[in-house]
Scaffold this motif. Structure first.
Motif: not given
Length: 281
Positions: A131-146, A185-197
């Motif tokens: 179908n030709g859809v363009h695909v992107m993946r992102s890793m925001p963190n919980i701090n996005s709520v503020v 992206l796994d490193a981003v998950t470990g740093l800024s994704g899990s970092g808030p905890a």
């Protein structure tokens, strides 16, 4: 910010012309919509925002607050949108995309925030080859709520410079956003994704120390949180290196040196480094 946000007229053009869809109105999905809608200077029109969630109450709150369009099905969101944010639980991603693959075409951009779901999996599940859809993946963190999020994103094959610009604008409505290679992206998950905890645990520990020294719990927690916030702002906005801050408050034989000595003896740096590494793996 000027490098990524461009001129006000560019932002107006982006938000006036693009229809935004959200599938999954949980904490992160709702934060993205709230961030976009909060940019009042950009005159975003709620009529260009479409959302759906298996729990209607999540969407009703966004409709009540901003007047966005709440759809009865995920397919209606896709049909009416140019950019579709997939913000469902990772284990639901496959089923949702299988349901929607016939609705995608080359004019649409799919942005997934599903942790652990690779670009290739998204391409396969959405049938992008056909179908030709363009695909992107992102890793925001919980701090996005503020609106202080730290996000990274990965562009799939075939994504244009305009796709990247649009996603960067979208993610920057709730904080900072950086394009990286997918293998990082796994490193981003470990740093800024899990970092808030990790930071929250430090704030809690600092507040406990303040209480032990005699401060009321409420005051201790607020002081600890403000100290972390102020230190982060000195590094981010003030251009200070962490070592400069450490040396700036540490005088020979002083109280800060005494406290730092306890942290060093407890292998604080190694523990935090190890926590990020473990969260990455």
């Amino acid at each position: 910010n000027a490098e990524y946000m461009g001129t006000l007229s560019e932002c107006l053009f982006f938000f006036a012309m693009v229809r935004l869809g959200l599938i999954g109105c949980g904490q992160l999905g709702s934060a993205l919509i709230r961030g976009v809608m909060a940019k009042q200077a950009l005159e975003i029109e709620a009529r260009n925002v479409f959302c759906a969630d298996s729990w209607r109450g999540q969407c009703d709150k966004l409709e009540q607050d901003f007047g966005v369009n709440v759809m009865t099905s995920n397919s209606e969101v896709v049909v009416n949108s140019d950019i579709i944010v997939l913000a469902v639980k990772p284990q639901s991603s496959h089923a949702v995309l299988q349901e929607l693959k016939s609705c995608f075409d080359s004019s649409k951009l799919l942005l997934s925030t599903c942790a652990g779901i690779t670009v290739q999996t998204l391409l396969d599940d959405s049938d992008a080859k056909s179908n030709g859809v363009h695909v992107m993946r992102s890793m925001p963190n919980i701090n996005s709520v503020v609106h202080c999020g730290a996000s990274a994103f990965v562009a799939g094959p075939g994504c244009s410079a305009e796709d990247r610009r649009r996603v960067k604008l979208l993610l920057r409505s709730v904080g900072e956003a950086y394009e990286i290679e997918e293998e990082l992206l796994d490193a981003v998950t470990g740093l800024s994704g899990s970092g808030p905890a990790f930071v929250a645990m430090m704030v809690e520990a600092m507040a406990d120390g303040g209480v032990r020294a005699g401060l009321p719990r409420v005051v201790a927690q607020k002081l600890a949180a403000q100290t972390v916030l102020g230190t982060a702002m000195m590094i981010k906005e003030g251009g200070y290196h962490p070592i400069q801050i450490k040396e700036g408050v540490s005088s020979p034989g002083g109280t800060s040196i005494a406290g730092l000595s306890v942290l060093e003896n407890g292998r604080f740096v190694a523990l935090v480094d190890g926590a990020v590494t473990a969260a990455t793996e």
